[in-house]
Design a protein around this motif. Sequence first.
Motif, mmCIF file in Angstrom:
data_model
loop_
_atom_site.group_PDB
_atom_site.id
_atom_site.type_symbol
_atom_site.label_atom_id
_atom_site.label_comp_id
_atom_site.label_asym_id
_atom_site.label_seq_id
_atom_site.Cartn_x
_atom_site.Cartn_y
_atom_site.Cartn_z
ATOM 1 N N TYR A 202 6.985 5.643 4.587
ATOM 2 C CA TYR A 202 6.566 5.274 5.941
ATOM 3 C C TYR A 202 7.695 4.608 6.732
ATOM 4 O O TYR A 202 7.789 4.775 7.965
ATOM 5 C CB TYR A 202 5.354 4.340 5.877
ATOM 6 N N LYS A 219 -0.621 6.287 15.917
ATOM 7 C CA LYS A 219 -0.032 6.664 14.632
ATOM 8 C C LYS A 219 0.832 5.532 14.075
ATOM 9 O O LYS A 219 0.835 5.257 12.865
ATOM 10 C CB LYS A 219 0.807 7.932 14.804
ATOM 11 N N THR A 223 0.186 3.587 10.639
ATOM 12 C CA THR A 223 1.240 3.502 9.616
ATOM 13 C C THR A 223 1.511 2.055 9.234
ATOM 14 O O THR A 223 1.653 1.718 8.046
ATOM 15 C CB THR A 223 2.530 4.167 10.130
#
Length: 413
Positions: A202, A219, A223
């Motif tokens: 990530y 997003k 994350t």
Amino acid sequence: MGKIKKRLRNISIRKSFVIYMAVFLLFAILLSGLITKTVDIASESIKSSYSPKEAGRYYLTTEDGKRLGNGADIVIQNESVQYSPQDKRALFVLDILRFISVPFSFAMCIGAAAMLFYRNKLRIPLAVLNTASEKIAADDLDFSVEYDSKDEMGRLCTSFEKMRDVLEKNNCEMWRSMEERKRLNAAFAHDLRTPLTVLRGYSEFLSTHLGADTVSKEKVLSTVHTMRAQIDRLESYVQNISSIQRFEEIQPQPKMVALSDVQQAFQEISDIVREDKKVCFAPLTQKSVMISVDLDLALQVFENLMSNAVRYAKEKIDIVIRTDNHLLKVTVYDDGMGFSSEALKNATQPFYRADNKRDKLHFGLGLYICKILCEKHGGSLLLSNVSTKGACITAVFHYGNSFSKIDKKLIVE
């Protein structure tokens, strides 16, 4: 004859030494007397072979010339006999033998007594102890010190065997601890890979797309949330490892407590962690019995056992508390599926989970911690299955004067 030898072997060293010396001193007296008598006979034999050169016969009389007594003659011989050179040497040697017979006899007998005393009482046990010392120095503890005697040397060999046995157990325990620590570190490293891999992936994703502004705010937040969860997971791992280290350093602090008070404390714990499960305690057979136990340590074990039972039980959990042969046994039954054959072997290992997908917050350390604490209290943790009740876990605590690890034969159901 064998019984006599065994009794003599069991006599104390001091008494044996006195007996040996007394017997051989008596023998020395007899031997010196025999030598002296033999020398006298030999001397008389040599002297008798020579006739005196001059001899006179005399008798005692009164003033009037009458004989006194029975009138026996008094013979006075001339002692200046001329012996041959060979007989002179023989008589000289015999005189020396007569002079040294006593010290020679005593010295020889005392020496013989010392040699026999060493051979019969000291040689074998000293050889056994020397061999044992060499093996211990070479770190070879796979032997036993055997010497069948009840004297001081026998007791010394027995003490040496106890010392060897303790060293062997300590070495085995240290080796087991080292191996367990290796497995713990390996399991810890293995379980760290997943969150670290996720965080790396990530972080690379964010560094690539944030700069290019090709990722939505939603997003990014998702994350970050996932990364935060993995960081929390890592923190939990570290806390669990620290707690294991703390548990391994715990030393039990036992106090006298009634068995009924122990069950009452367990009931309070079960009321907190049971959730919607029904918990039944078996009646105590000896409510007033007093035991010496570290109640805080026992409560930590019981709380982990209850949490494990609540996780897998369907509806009901049964708990049996009893004492037997200085052992406090706490058995927790649940009506779940029971342990698999693999779980029976590995459930007490660190980070073991029968179903990794069942609970991501469950690290598989509960039973491992229970095992550590039970062993600290001189007991053990036993896992089994009961056909009518599912899984069965028994925590055993030794409440005698010592918390040394007990023989597992004592705690088998």
